[in-house]
Design a protein around this motif. Structure first.
Motif, PDB file in Angstrom:
ATOM      1  N   UNK A  42       0.867  -1.298  -0.032  1.00  0.00           N
ATOM      2  CA  UNK A  42      -0.073   0.096  -0.108  1.00  0.00           C
ATOM      3  C   UNK A  42       0.825   1.201   0.125  1.00  0.00           C
ATOM      4  N   UNK A  43       0.427   2.195  -0.993  1.00  0.00           N
ATOM      5  CA  UNK A  43       1.262   3.616  -0.893  1.00  0.00           C
ATOM      6  C   UNK A  43       2.569   3.428  -1.633  1.00  0.00           C
ATOM      7  N   UNK A  44       2.808   2.290  -2.476  1.00  0.00           N
ATOM      8  CA  UNK A  44       4.046   2.063  -3.265  1.00  0.00           C
ATOM      9  C   UNK A  44       3.645   2.164  -4.592  1.00  0.00           C
ATOM     10  N   UNK A  45       3.980   2.998  -5.599  1.00  0.00           N
ATOM     11  CA  UNK A  45       3.658   3.290  -7.089  1.00  0.00           C
ATOM     12  C   UNK A  45       4.737   2.386  -7.822  1.00  0.00           C
ATOM     13  N   UNK A  46       4.262   2.148  -9.073  1.00  0.00           N
ATOM     14  CA  UNK A  46       5.242   1.203  -9.866  1.00  0.00           C
ATOM     15  C   UNK A  46       6.398   2.242 -10.237  1.00  0.00           C
ATOM     16  N   UNK A  47       6.460   3.616 -10.297  1.00  0.00           N
ATOM     17  CA  UNK A  47       7.508   4.391 -10.517  1.00  0.00           C
ATOM     18  C   UNK A  47       8.372   4.296  -9.264  1.00  0.00           C
ATOM     19  N   UNK A  48       8.004   4.021  -8.139  1.00  0.00           N
ATOM     20  CA  UNK A  48       9.089   3.869  -6.808  1.00  0.00           C
ATOM     21  C   UNK A  48       9.752   2.643  -7.464  1.00  0.00           C
ATOM     22  N   UNK A  49       9.213   1.548  -7.689  1.00  0.00           N
ATOM     23  CA  UNK A  49       9.630   0.157  -8.056  1.00  0.00           C
ATOM     24  C   UNK A  49      10.735   0.106  -9.216  1.00  0.00           C
ATOM     25  N   UNK A  50      10.366   1.041 -10.332  1.00  0.00           N
ATOM     26  CA  UNK A  50      11.194   1.445 -11.321  1.00  0.00           C
ATOM     27  C   UNK A  50      12.550   1.968 -11.043  1.00  0.00           C
ATOM     28  N   UNK A  51      12.457   3.114  -9.726  1.00  0.00           N
ATOM     29  CA  UNK A  51      13.708   3.730  -9.601  1.00  0.00           C
ATOM     30  C   UNK A  51      14.528   2.915  -8.549  1.00  0.00           C
ATOM     31  N   UNK A  52      13.942   1.899  -7.971  1.00  0.00           N
ATOM     32  CA  UNK A  52      14.574   1.112  -6.965  1.00  0.00           C
ATOM     33  C   UNK A  52      15.272   0.067  -7.852  1.00  0.00           C
ATOM     34  N   UNK A  53      14.650  -0.619  -9.073  1.00  0.00           N
ATOM     35  CA  UNK A  53      15.106  -1.488  -9.953  1.00  0.00           C
ATOM     36  C   UNK A  53      16.358  -0.740 -10.647  1.00  0.00           C
ATOM     37  N   UNK A  54      16.127   0.450 -11.061  1.00  0.00           N
ATOM     38  CA  UNK A  54      17.321   1.208 -11.883  1.00  0.00           C
ATOM     39  C   UNK A  54      18.544   1.188 -10.779  1.00  0.00           C
ATOM     40  N   UNK A  55      18.121   1.553  -9.634  1.00  0.00           N
ATOM     41  CA  UNK A  55      19.516   1.709  -8.524  1.00  0.00           C
ATOM     42  C   UNK A  55      20.187   0.312  -8.471  1.00  0.00           C
ATOM     43  N   UNK A  56      19.241  -0.586  -8.289  1.00  0.00           N
ATOM     44  CA  UNK A  56      19.754  -2.053  -8.089  1.00  0.00           C
ATOM     45  C   UNK A  56      20.636  -2.486  -9.489  1.00  0.00           C
ATOM     46  N   UNK A  57      20.086  -2.291 -10.524  1.00  0.00           N
ATOM     47  CA  UNK A  57      20.688  -2.736 -11.732  1.00  0.00           C
ATOM     48  C   UNK A  57      21.997  -1.866 -11.990  1.00  0.00           C
ATOM     49  N   UNK A  58      22.012  -0.709 -11.427  1.00  0.00           N
ATOM     50  CA  UNK A  58      23.224   0.170 -11.695  1.00  0.00           C
ATOM     51  C   UNK A  58      24.156  -0.426 -10.942  1.00  0.00           C
ATOM     52  N   UNK A  59      24.241  -1.404  -9.792  1.00  0.00           N
ATOM     53  CA  UNK A  59      25.209  -1.702  -9.016  1.00  0.00           C
ATOM     54  C   UNK A  59      25.742  -2.942  -9.515  1.00  0.00           C
ATOM     55  N   UNK A  60      25.632  -3.362 -10.673  1.00  0.00           N
ATOM     56  CA  UNK A  60      26.031  -4.623 -11.196  1.00  0.00           C
ATOM     57  C   UNK A  60      26.432  -4.236 -12.833  1.00  0.00           C
ATOM     58  N   UNK A  61      27.412  -5.284 -13.074  1.00  0.00           N
ATOM     59  CA  UNK A  61      27.959  -5.064 -14.514  1.00  0.00           C
ATOM     60  C   UNK A  61      27.200  -6.015 -15.341  1.00  0.00           C
TER      61      UNK A  61
END
Length: 235
Positions: free
Chosen positions: A74-93
Protein backbone atom coordinates in the motif's frame (compact mmCIF):
# COMPACT_ATOMS: atom_id res chain seq x y z
CA UNK A 1 -8.94 -7.29 -1.67
CA UNK A 2 -9.00 -5.33 -4.92
CA UNK A 3 -7.11 -7.08 -7.70
CA UNK A 4 -3.64 -5.62 -8.21
CA UNK A 5 -0.91 -5.88 -10.73
CA UNK A 6 1.68 -8.53 -9.97
CA UNK A 7 5.32 -7.88 -10.75
CA UNK A 8 8.35 -10.13 -11.03
CA UNK A 9 12.05 -9.43 -11.49
CA UNK A 10 13.66 -11.82 -13.91
CA UNK A 11 16.65 -12.52 -16.07
CA UNK A 12 15.36 -12.31 -19.64
CA UNK A 13 17.95 -13.00 -22.36
CA UNK A 14 18.23 -10.41 -25.15
CA UNK A 15 15.14 -10.78 -27.33
CA UNK A 16 17.21 -10.83 -30.54
CA UNK A 17 19.27 -13.79 -29.33
CA UNK A 18 19.01 -17.53 -29.85
CA UNK A 19 18.33 -18.31 -26.18
CA UNK A 20 15.26 -16.06 -26.04
CA UNK A 21 13.96 -17.45 -29.32
CA UNK A 22 14.47 -21.02 -28.12
CA UNK A 23 12.79 -20.53 -24.74
CA UNK A 24 9.87 -18.57 -26.17
CA UNK A 25 9.30 -21.17 -28.89
CA UNK A 26 9.38 -24.04 -26.39
CA UNK A 27 6.76 -22.28 -24.26
CA UNK A 28 4.74 -21.10 -27.25
CA UNK A 29 4.74 -17.55 -25.92
CA UNK A 30 6.95 -14.51 -26.40
CA UNK A 31 6.57 -12.37 -23.27
CA UNK A 32 7.92 -9.28 -25.01
CA UNK A 33 5.71 -9.26 -28.11
CA UNK A 34 2.81 -11.41 -26.91
CA UNK A 35 3.23 -13.62 -30.00
CA UNK A 36 2.90 -17.41 -30.02
CA UNK A 37 5.94 -18.79 -31.89
CA UNK A 38 5.80 -22.32 -33.21
CA UNK A 39 7.37 -24.91 -30.92
CA UNK A 40 10.38 -26.91 -32.11
CA UNK A 41 9.84 -30.57 -32.88
CA UNK A 42 9.59 -32.32 -29.50
CA UNK A 43 9.79 -36.06 -30.07
CA UNK A 44 7.09 -38.00 -28.23
CA UNK A 45 4.63 -35.10 -28.01
CA UNK A 46 2.03 -33.88 -30.46
CA UNK A 47 1.11 -30.19 -30.53
CA UNK A 48 -1.77 -30.54 -28.06
CA UNK A 49 0.23 -32.62 -25.59
CA UNK A 50 3.09 -30.11 -25.71
CA UNK A 51 0.71 -27.22 -25.10
CA UNK A 52 -0.44 -29.01 -21.97
CA UNK A 53 3.12 -29.82 -20.89
CA UNK A 54 4.11 -26.15 -21.05
CA UNK A 55 0.91 -24.56 -19.76
CA UNK A 56 2.34 -23.69 -16.33
CA UNK A 57 5.57 -21.92 -17.40
CA UNK A 58 3.75 -20.25 -20.31
CA UNK A 59 1.89 -18.12 -17.75
CA UNK A 60 5.15 -16.45 -16.75
CA UNK A 61 7.03 -16.26 -20.05
CA UNK A 62 10.58 -17.43 -20.58
CA UNK A 63 12.80 -16.24 -17.73
CA UNK A 64 15.10 -17.02 -14.85
CA UNK A 65 13.65 -15.87 -11.53
CA UNK A 66 15.51 -13.31 -9.44
CA UNK A 67 12.55 -12.05 -7.38
CA UNK A 68 9.37 -14.11 -7.59
CA UNK A 69 5.96 -12.52 -8.38
CA UNK A 70 4.70 -10.02 -5.83
CA UNK A 71 2.20 -7.23 -5.34
CA UNK A 72 3.24 -3.72 -4.33
CA UNK A 73 2.62 -2.63 -0.77
CA UNK A 74 0.00 0.00 0.00
CA UNK A 75 1.25 3.45 -0.90
CA UNK A 76 3.96 2.15 -3.24
CA UNK A 77 3.73 3.14 -6.91
CA UNK A 78 5.19 1.47 -9.98
CA UNK A 79 7.52 4.46 -10.37
CA UNK A 80 8.95 3.68 -6.92
CA UNK A 81 9.68 0.15 -8.07
CA UNK A 82 11.23 1.39 -11.30
CA UNK A 83 13.54 3.79 -9.47
CA UNK A 84 14.71 1.12 -7.07
CA UNK A 85 15.22 -1.41 -9.87
CA UNK A 86 17.31 1.11 -11.81
CA UNK A 87 19.44 1.66 -8.71
CA UNK A 88 19.82 -2.06 -8.13
CA UNK A 89 20.77 -2.69 -11.77
CA UNK A 90 23.31 0.13 -11.70
CA UNK A 91 25.21 -1.69 -8.97
CA UNK A 92 26.06 -4.61 -11.25
CA UNK A 93 27.92 -4.97 -14.53
CA UNK A 94 26.82 -7.01 -17.54
CA UNK A 95 28.27 -10.51 -17.53
CA UNK A 96 28.28 -13.73 -19.48
CA UNK A 97 25.84 -16.36 -18.29
CA UNK A 98 27.44 -19.74 -17.63
CA UNK A 99 26.76 -22.46 -20.20
CA UNK A 100 23.30 -23.92 -19.70
CA UNK A 101 22.13 -27.50 -19.94
CA UNK A 102 18.72 -29.17 -20.01
CA UNK A 103 18.06 -30.93 -16.73
CA UNK A 104 15.16 -32.28 -14.67
CA UNK A 105 14.41 -30.40 -11.44
CA UNK A 106 11.99 -32.64 -9.63
CA UNK A 107 9.03 -33.13 -12.00
CA UNK A 108 9.98 -30.15 -14.21
CA UNK A 109 12.48 -29.76 -17.05
CA UNK A 110 14.56 -26.59 -17.10
CA UNK A 111 17.74 -24.98 -18.32
CA UNK A 112 20.28 -24.73 -15.51
CA UNK A 113 23.90 -23.55 -15.32
CA UNK A 114 26.35 -26.34 -16.01
CA UNK A 115 28.87 -24.75 -13.61
CA UNK A 116 28.54 -22.53 -10.52
CA UNK A 117 27.05 -19.12 -11.27
CA UNK A 118 28.17 -16.68 -8.55
CA UNK A 119 27.31 -13.56 -10.56
CA UNK A 120 23.74 -14.78 -11.05
CA UNK A 121 23.52 -15.59 -7.36
CA UNK A 122 24.82 -12.14 -6.44
CA UNK A 123 22.32 -10.45 -8.76
CA UNK A 124 19.46 -12.48 -7.27
CA UNK A 125 20.54 -11.66 -3.73
CA UNK A 126 20.56 -7.94 -4.54
CA UNK A 127 17.13 -8.09 -6.16
CA UNK A 128 15.64 -9.89 -3.18
CA UNK A 129 17.19 -7.73 -0.47
CA UNK A 130 17.00 -4.33 -2.16
CA UNK A 131 13.45 -4.57 -3.55
CA UNK A 132 11.64 -6.45 -0.81
CA UNK A 133 10.66 -3.31 1.10
CA UNK A 134 8.20 -2.49 -1.69
CA UNK A 135 6.43 -5.86 -1.56
CA UNK A 136 2.97 -6.35 -0.08
CA UNK A 137 2.73 -9.13 2.54
CA UNK A 138 1.59 -12.49 1.24
CA UNK A 139 -2.05 -13.36 1.69
CA UNK A 140 -3.01 -16.60 3.42
CA UNK A 141 -3.93 -18.07 0.04
CA UNK A 142 -0.54 -17.10 -1.43
CA UNK A 143 1.25 -18.75 1.49
CA UNK A 144 -0.84 -21.90 1.10
CA UNK A 145 0.05 -22.13 -2.60
CA UNK A 146 3.70 -22.47 -1.61
CA UNK A 147 2.84 -25.69 0.26
CA UNK A 148 4.66 -24.74 3.49
CA UNK A 149 4.17 -28.26 4.83
CA UNK A 150 6.71 -29.42 2.23
CA UNK A 151 9.29 -26.75 3.04
CA UNK A 152 12.24 -26.86 5.41
CA UNK A 153 12.35 -24.59 8.44
CA UNK A 154 14.80 -22.30 6.64
CA UNK A 155 12.61 -22.14 3.55
CA UNK A 156 9.57 -21.27 5.67
CA UNK A 157 11.59 -18.50 7.27
CA UNK A 158 12.48 -17.11 3.84
CA UNK A 159 8.86 -17.39 2.71
CA UNK A 160 7.78 -15.33 5.70
CA UNK A 161 10.60 -12.81 5.34
CA UNK A 162 10.84 -12.40 1.56
CA UNK A 163 7.65 -13.88 0.11
CA UNK A 164 9.45 -16.80 -1.54
CA UNK A 165 11.19 -19.84 -0.05
CA UNK A 166 13.99 -20.27 -2.60
CA UNK A 167 16.15 -17.20 -2.02
CA UNK A 168 19.66 -16.43 -0.73
CA UNK A 169 21.41 -19.73 0.06
CA UNK A 170 18.34 -21.67 -1.18
CA UNK A 171 18.47 -19.96 -4.59
CA UNK A 172 19.13 -22.17 -7.62
CA UNK A 173 19.00 -20.36 -10.95
CA UNK A 174 16.91 -22.11 -13.60
CA UNK A 175 14.85 -21.28 -16.68
CA UNK A 176 11.75 -23.48 -16.67
CA UNK A 177 10.75 -25.23 -19.90
CA UNK A 178 7.87 -27.50 -18.79
CA UNK A 179 5.30 -27.89 -16.10
CA UNK A 180 5.29 -30.97 -13.84
CA UNK A 181 5.39 -34.17 -15.90
CA UNK A 182 4.99 -37.85 -15.07
CA UNK A 183 8.30 -39.70 -15.00
CA UNK A 184 8.00 -41.32 -18.43
CA UNK A 185 6.91 -38.10 -20.15
CA UNK A 186 9.61 -36.20 -18.28
CA UNK A 187 12.27 -38.52 -19.68
CA UNK A 188 10.98 -38.03 -23.22
CA UNK A 189 10.83 -34.26 -22.76
CA UNK A 190 14.32 -34.14 -21.27
CA UNK A 191 15.88 -35.95 -24.21
CA UNK A 192 13.89 -34.10 -26.86
CA UNK A 193 14.56 -30.68 -25.33
CA UNK A 194 18.28 -31.41 -24.99
CA UNK A 195 18.39 -32.24 -28.71
CA UNK A 196 16.33 -29.18 -29.65
CA UNK A 197 18.52 -26.95 -27.48
CA UNK A 198 21.70 -28.21 -29.13
CA UNK A 199 20.19 -27.73 -32.59
CA UNK A 200 18.93 -24.21 -31.84
CA UNK A 201 22.30 -22.52 -31.49
CA UNK A 202 21.21 -21.32 -28.04
CA UNK A 203 23.70 -23.55 -26.22
CA UNK A 204 26.39 -20.85 -26.28
CA UNK A 205 26.79 -18.50 -23.31
CA UNK A 206 24.41 -15.53 -23.44
CA UNK A 207 24.96 -12.13 -21.91
CA UNK A 208 23.03 -10.88 -18.89
CA UNK A 209 22.73 -7.17 -19.61
CA UNK A 210 19.73 -6.04 -17.58
CA UNK A 211 17.10 -6.67 -14.95
CA UNK A 212 13.76 -7.45 -16.56
CA UNK A 213 10.51 -6.30 -14.97
CA UNK A 214 7.53 -8.49 -15.86
CA UNK A 215 3.93 -7.59 -15.03
CA UNK A 216 0.63 -9.45 -14.88
CA UNK A 217 -2.42 -7.25 -15.19
CA UNK A 218 -5.44 -8.09 -13.00
CA UNK A 219 -7.39 -10.86 -14.70
CA UNK A 220 -4.72 -11.44 -17.37
CA UNK A 221 -3.62 -15.05 -17.83
CA UNK A 222 0.05 -14.26 -18.42
CA UNK A 223 2.93 -12.00 -17.49
CA UNK A 224 4.41 -9.59 -20.03
CA UNK A 225 7.88 -8.10 -20.17
CA UNK A 226 7.26 -4.49 -19.20
CA UNK A 227 10.70 -2.91 -19.05
CA UNK A 228 14.42 -3.64 -18.94
CA UNK A 229 16.86 -1.89 -16.61
CA UNK A 230 20.45 -1.99 -17.94
CA UNK A 231 23.14 -3.28 -15.63
CA UNK A 232 25.81 -0.71 -14.83
CA UNK A 233 23.79 2.21 -16.18
CA UNK A 234 24.67 5.65 -14.79
CA UNK A 235 21.92 7.03 -12.55
Amino acid sequence: MTAQRRYAVYVAPPSDGALWRFGSAVLGYDAETGDAPAAPDIAGFDAEAWQQATAEPRRYGFHGTLKAPFRLADGVAEDDLAQLMARCAAGHHAFEMPPLEVRAIGPFVALVPAVPAPKLEDLARSAVLELDGLRAPLSAAEIARRRPERLSARQIGYLEAYGYPYVLDEFRFHMTLTGPLPELERGHALNALAAAFAASGADVPALVTDLALYVQEPGAPRFRLLRRFPLGATQ
